[in-house]
Design a protein around this motif. Structure first.
Motif, PDB file in Angstrom:
ATOM      1  N   CYS A  20     120.850  56.494  79.111  1.00  0.00           N
ATOM      2  CA  CYS A  20     119.604  55.591  79.579  1.00  0.00           C
ATOM      3  C   CYS A  20     119.821  55.411  81.680  1.00  0.00           C
ATOM      4  CB  CYS A  20     120.296  54.214  79.176  1.00  0.00           C
ATOM      5  SG  CYS A  20     121.990  53.977  80.453  1.00  0.00           S
ATOM      6  N   GLY A  21     121.088  56.734  82.021  1.00  0.00           N
ATOM      7  CA  GLY A  21     120.530  57.059  83.208  1.00  0.00           C
ATOM      8  C   GLY A  21     121.352  56.263  83.886  1.00  0.00           C
ATOM      9  N   HIS A  22     122.297  54.591  83.638  1.00  0.00           N
ATOM     10  CA  HIS A  22     122.937  53.919  84.423  1.00  0.00           C
ATOM     11  C   HIS A  22     124.168  54.835  84.764  1.00  0.00           C
ATOM     12  CE1 HIS A  22     125.789  50.567  85.397  1.00  0.00           C
ATOM     13  NE2 HIS A  22     127.542  51.430  84.605  1.00  0.00           N
ATOM     14  N   GLU A  23     124.110  53.928  86.222  1.00  0.00           N
ATOM     15  CA  GLU A  23     125.287  55.155  86.975  1.00  0.00           C
ATOM     16  C   GLU A  23     126.645  54.422  88.097  1.00  0.00           C
ATOM     17  OE1 GLU A  23     122.790  59.534  88.624  1.00  0.00           O
ATOM     18  OE2 GLU A  23     123.227  57.430  89.894  1.00  0.00           O
ATOM     19  N   THR A  24     127.263  54.496  88.558  1.00  0.00           N
ATOM     20  CA  THR A  24     128.179  54.147  88.869  1.00  0.00           C
ATOM     21  C   THR A  24     129.339  54.736  89.922  1.00  0.00           C
ATOM     22  OG1 THR A  24     130.230  52.160  88.930  1.00  0.00           O
ATOM     23  CG2 THR A  24     130.166  53.207  87.102  1.00  0.00           C
ATOM     24  N   LYS A  25     129.464  54.451  90.846  1.00  0.00           N
ATOM     25  CA  LYS A  25     130.828  55.500  91.809  1.00  0.00           C
ATOM     26  C   LYS A  25     132.177  55.297  91.097  1.00  0.00           C
ATOM     27  CE  LYS A  25     131.030  55.455  96.300  1.00  0.00           C
ATOM     28  NZ  LYS A  25     131.333  54.877  97.413  1.00  0.00           N
ATOM     29  N   PRO A  26     132.970  56.336  90.808  1.00  0.00           N
ATOM     30  CA  PRO A  26     134.198  56.280  90.359  1.00  0.00           C
ATOM     31  C   PRO A  26     135.031  55.267  91.634  1.00  0.00           C
ATOM     32  CG  PRO A  26     133.928  58.307  90.577  1.00  0.00           C
ATOM     33  CD  PRO A  26     132.365  57.255  91.096  1.00  0.00           C
ATOM     34  N   PRO A  27     135.995  54.164  90.641  1.00  0.00           N
ATOM     35  CA  PRO A  27     136.832  53.517  91.222  1.00  0.00           C
ATOM     36  C   PRO A  27     137.806  54.001  91.302  1.00  0.00           C
ATOM     37  CG  PRO A  27     137.065  52.779  88.873  1.00  0.00           C
ATOM     38  CD  PRO A  27     136.314  54.242  88.972  1.00  0.00           C
ATOM     39  N   GLU A  28     138.569  53.955  92.825  1.00  0.00           N
ATOM     40  CA  GLU A  28     139.780  54.146  93.641  1.00  0.00           C
ATOM     41  C   GLU A  28     141.008  53.177  92.168  1.00  0.00           C
ATOM     42  OE1 GLU A  28     140.486  52.463  97.257  1.00  0.00           O
ATOM     43  OE2 GLU A  28     138.335  53.155  97.660  1.00  0.00           O
ATOM     44  N   ARG A  29     140.820  52.776  91.525  1.00  0.00           N
ATOM     45  CA  ARG A  29     141.407  51.834  91.256  1.00  0.00           C
ATOM     46  C   ARG A  29     141.304  52.114  88.949  1.00  0.00           C
ATOM     47  NH1 ARG A  29     145.553  48.540  92.580  1.00  0.00           N
ATOM     48  NH2 ARG A  29     144.108  48.874  95.389  1.00  0.00           N
TER      49      ARG A  29
END
Length: 721
Positions: free
Chosen positions: A460-469
C-alpha cells in the motif's frame, strides 16, 4: 445518422441514446460530447446491435452537443473493446477509458511557449547563471524542464528571460516526430536469424493475422531479428507497436532502436508528461506515429494503420494488470492482432507454458534461435548447496560465490548478484519482546529500507521512520533486521570487496528512464564492478564484461501459494543467468539453494529447459490447470471485516453446481487486509469446455451487496494473494 447510441465513460450509466442535430455528421466510432442533466459527458458512437439497450422514442432524445476533433475509433478497436470487456468480465466503459486515455489529446490544436538561449549575456554573472548558460547550450524546453536540465531554480531562469538571455519560442504541441528510416543501418544476421527474419518479413508483407512465438536463448539476438519485420512494416507505411514489461528496459531499447533506424521511437508509459501524452496520442490516432514502444496500456491506443505487434519478454507477469480491468496484455495483443489482421510476435527466452502449448498445438507458429549471436556461449551453471556451504553468521553469500566474486574483481570483470527482494530486510522485530512491525493497512510486515531510513509496506506504500525504542516494550536498541534484501547484500559485498564499485538496481533506485540510462552507461563504461539487483536486472541488459551471476536465494520464489511458482522461478533464474557471458568471455552462474533436488533447481543446473517444461506440463495436466483448464478468482472486499465475510458467504451459498467447474472457498485471502480493505477469495477451476465467463455472470447476478462491498473478478489470475 439522425440518432446515435453512445458508450459513455461512466459504467454506472450504461448505453445512452441521443439525437444527432442537423449539420453534425457522426459515424460509428466518433467521439462526441453529450448532455446529461446539467452536465456534459463524453461518449463514443456505437453500433446498436453491438450495444443493446432499452430504446428511447425519437421525440424524447436530447441532441448531441459537439463532435470531438479526433479520428473516429476504428471498428477493429471497437471489437477489441467488446472482446476485452466480455472475456475479463469488465465494464465496456472501463476498457474504453484506456483508449481515451489522454484528456488533453481530445482538445483541438494547441501551442505552447518554450525557451532557448538567444546568444546574449546577462548584466551580472553569477555561479548559477554561468552553470545554466553552459548546461542549456542547444536546449529548448519549458522553464520547468530547462531548470531540471540546468540544475538551477526556475527563478534563476526567469531572471535570464527578463534580461533577454533566454528567448521565448512558440511551438506546436503536436509537432511531427522525426521519421524512422528502415534502411538506416546495415545489420549482419546469423544464418538462424536470417531465416527467422525472412519469415517475419513475409508475414508483414502478407498483411494477415499470424501469431508467432519467437523462442530464442538469451543473447541470441531476438531484438535484431524482429527489427527486420519492423523495417518491413515501415516500408509499407504501417505502424508498429512494441510492448515492453518495464520502463527501466525502455532506455536500452531506445538506444538499440536509434542505432538501427536513425531516430528514437515514440514512447508511451505512465511517467509521460500530459503534453507528451497528448502529442503521442494524436500522432498515433492520425497515423503519423511510426513505431510506439510502451507498457501494456499502449496496447489500447487508437492506431490508424497498425501493421505489426511485438510483445518482448512475453513471459513477464507484469503484462498482467492486477487492478481495474484485470487483463493480460500478452493475450490481448494476440486478440488485437486478430481483429487488425496483422502478425504478432511473442518474443522470449523462457516462454510461458501457455504460449508453448499454443505453439505445440499449431495455433502459434514457433520460430527458434537456438544459439547465442556472434559465437558467444551459454554460461556454465553450478549449484551451491546452502545446507553444506553455509554462509557465516549474519552473512548470505556462501564461500564459493564469495571466491568467484573476488576472482572476477581481480580480473577486471563484472559480476551480478540477484535477489528478488527490495529493501534491507523483510522483517524487523524486537529481540526483547518479539514485537514485529506490521503495516496498519495490510496484513503484511513492514520492510526495512536503510537507504531511505524507512519501514515500508510494499503493498500500500505506507511508510514510517524506524523508532528508537520498541513500541511494545519500550526497550532501546533492541530492533533486529531478519532476513536479507538487496540493500543488505550490497552491504555484504562492500565488506567482502571494499574496493569494488557496487550498483544497487531496484525499482527504488532505478525509478525513471533517465536513471536507467545512467546505470546502463556506467555499466558499459566498466564503472561498476558488482551489480546487486532484483528482477529489474533479469532481462534486457547486455553487458559484455559481465561474466559472473550469483543467485542469492533460488528457493525464494517457491515459497507461498503461487500456483505458477515453479515456472516463475525457472524463468527468473534462467533470465538472470542469461546476463552472464554475453561477450567473448565465458560466463558462470552460481545458484545458492537449500533444495538442490527440487525439479526446477535440477533443471536449471542441467540447462534442460525442455525436461522442466515437460514435467511442469504433466503436472498442470493432472491438476486441470492452464493450459489444460481455466482459473478464475472472485475477490470480495470491504472496509468492514464482517461485511466482507458475509458478502463472500452469500456468494458461496448461491454457487452453481456444475460437472465442469469446481469452486473453492470462500476463504480469507492470503493477504487478508489490503489498503484497509478486508478480503475474501473464491477460486474456480474449470475445464476448457466450460463457458466460464457466462457461469460467473449468471452466478453473481443473483446476489446483491451493501454499498461498501466490492466484488472483483480475475480471469486467468497470476496473483493468488
Amino acid at each position: 445518422m439522425n440518432r446515435a447510441r453512445l458508450l459513455v465513460m461512466n459504467a454506472a450509466l450504461g448505453p445512452l441514446d441521443y439525437r444527432v442535430p442537423e449539420g453534425m455528421s457522426v459515424e460509428y466510432g466518433s467521439v462526441v460530447v453529450a448532455p446529461l442533466g446539467p452536465r456534459q459527458i463524453m461518449g463514443i458512437v456505437w453500433e446498436e446491435a453491438k450495444l443493446p439497450a432499452h430504446s428511447v422514442p425519437d421525440e424524447k432524445l436530447r441532441p448531441l452537443l459537439g463532435l470531438v476533433d479526433v479520428p473516429p475509433i476504428r471498428a477493429e478497436l471497437r471489437r477489441l473493446i467488446e472482446w476485452t470487456a466480455d472475456y475479463y468480465i469488465a465494464p465496456m466503459a472501463a476498457v474504453a477509458r484506456m483508449v481515451i486515455s489522454s484528456g488533453g489529446a481530445l482538445r483541438g490544436p494547441a501551442t505552447m511557449t518554450e525557451y532557448r538561449l538567444s546568444g546574449g549575456m546577462p548584466e551580472r554573472m553569477t555561479p548559477q547563471r554561468e552553470a545554466a548558460l553552459e548546461a542549456l547550450e542547444g536546449e529548448q524546453a519549458t522553464i520547468r524542464e530547462l531548470a531540471g536540465i540546468a540544475g538551477v531554480s526556475e527563478g534563476v531562469l526567469r531572471g535570464l528571460v527578463n534580461q533577454g538571455v533566454l528567448e521565448p519560442v512558440e511551438v506546436d504541441v503536436d509537432r511531427p516526430y522525426p521519421r524512422a528510416a528502415p534502411g538506416h543501418a546495415v545489420v549482419e544476421l546469423s544464418e538462424d536469424q536470417q531465416a527467422v527474419a525472412a519469415r517475419l518479413v513475409e508475414a508483414v508483407q502478407a498483411e494477415e493475422f499470424a501469431p508467432f512465438l519467437l523462442d530464442g536463448v538469451t543473447g541470441s539476438g531476438k531484438t535484431e531479428t524482429y527489427f527486420e519485420a519492423v523495417a518491413q512494416a515501415l516500408r509499407q507505411d504501417r505502424q508498429v507497436l512494441v510492448l515492453l514489461p518495464e520502463i527501466a528496459l525502455t532506455e536500452a531499447f531506445l538506444s538499440r532502436f536509434e542505432d538501427r533506424f536513425g531516430t528514437a521511437p515514440i514512447v508511451w508509459h505512465s511517467s509521460l508528461k500530459s503534453t507528451e501524452r497528448r502529442r503521442a496520442w494524436r500522432a498515433i490516432a492520425s497515423g503519423e506515429a511510426q513505431v510506439v514502444v510502451g507498457a501494456r496500456s499502449a496496447l489500447f491506443l487508437p492506431y490508424a494503420n497498425l501493421g505489426l505487434i511485438v510483445v518482448d519478454e512475453a513471459h513477464e507477469i507484469s503484462f498482467k494488470q492486477e487492478d481495474g480491468v484485470r487483463y493480460n496484455a500478452r493475450d490481448v495483443a494476440v486478440m488485437r492482432s486478430h481483429f487488425e489482421r496483422i502478425p504478432v510476435v511473442l518474443a522470449s527466452a523462457t516462454p510461458a507454458l501457455e504460449s508453448l502449448h499454443m505453439a505445440d498445438s499449431g495455433t502459434y507458429e514457433k520460430l527458434v534461435l537456438p544459439s547465442r549471436y556472434g559465437g558467444a556461449t551459454l554460461p556454465t551453471i553450478k549449484l551451491v548447496n546452502l545446507t553444506e556451504e553455509q554462509p557465516g553468521r549474519g552473512a548470505w553469500i556462501a564461500a564459493p560465490l564469495r571466491a568467484a566474486l573476488e576472482d572476477r574483481l581481480e580480473k577486471g570483470e563484472q559480476s551480478l548478484l540477484f535477489l528478488n527482494r527490495r529493501g534491507y530486510a523483510p522483517l524487523t522485530l524486537c529481540r526483547n519482546c518479539g514485537f514485529r512491525f506490521q503495516c496498519p493497512n495490510c496484513s503484511a510486515w513492514l520492510v526495512e529500507h536503510r537507504l531511505s531510513r524507512r519501514l515500508s509496506c510494499h503493498h500500500c506504500g505506507h511508510e514510517t521512520k524506524p523508532p528508537e525504542r520498541c513500541p511494545e516494550c519500550g526497550e532501546e536498541e533492541c530492533l533486529v533486521a531478519c532476513g536479507p534484501g538487496v540493500e543488505r547484500i550490497a552491504d555484504e559485498v562492500a565488506e567482502i570487496l571494499p574496493d569494488a564499485r557496487v550498483a544497487l538496481v531496484t525499482s527504488d533506485t532505478i525509478n525513471s528512464p533517465e536513471k536507467a540510462a545512467e546505470f546502463v552507461a556506467q555499466a558499459e563504461a566498466k564503472a561498476i564492478d558488482v551489480i546487486v539487483g532484483t528482477q529489474l536486472v533479469t532481462k534486457g541488459f547486455h553487458f559484455p564484461e559481465l561474466t559472473l551471476v550469483g543467485v542469492i536465494d533460488a528457493d525464494l520464489g517457491l515459497e507461498g501459494g503461487d500456483l505458477r511458482a515453479a515456472e516463475r522461478t525457472y524463468q527468473q533464474v534462467a533470465q538472470v543467468a542469461g546476463r552472464a557471458g554475453r561477450g567473448s568471455k565465458p560466463g558462470e552462474v552460481l545458484i545458492q539453494t537449500r533444495h538442490p533436488d527440487a525439479p526446477v533447481i535440477a533443471a536449471l543446473e542441467a540447462g534442460d529447459r525442455d525436461a522442466f517444461y515437460e514435467a511442469e506440463t504433466e503436472s498442470r495436466r493432472h491438476a486441470g490447470a492452464p493450459p489444460f483448464g481455466r482459473w478464475a478468482a472472485i475477490i470480495v472486499s470491504s472496509e468492514d471485516d464482517s461485511e466482507a465475510r458475509e458478502a463472500a458467504n452469500r456468494i458461496g451459498t448461491t454457487r452453481p453446481f456444475l460437472d465442469d467447474v469446481m469452486i473453492l472457498g470462500p476463504a480469507p485471502a492470503p493477504l487478508a487486509l489490503l489498503r484497509n480493505r478486508y478480503r475474501y477469495r473464491l477460486l474456480l477451476n474449470a475445464r476448457r469446455t466450460a463457458n466460464l465467463q457466462a457461469v460467473i455472470r449468471d452466478w453473481l447476478r443473483q446476489v446483491d451487496h451493501p454499498p461498501g462491498v466490492r466484488v472483483g473478478v480475475d480471469i486467468d489470475p497470476y496473483s493468488f494473494v
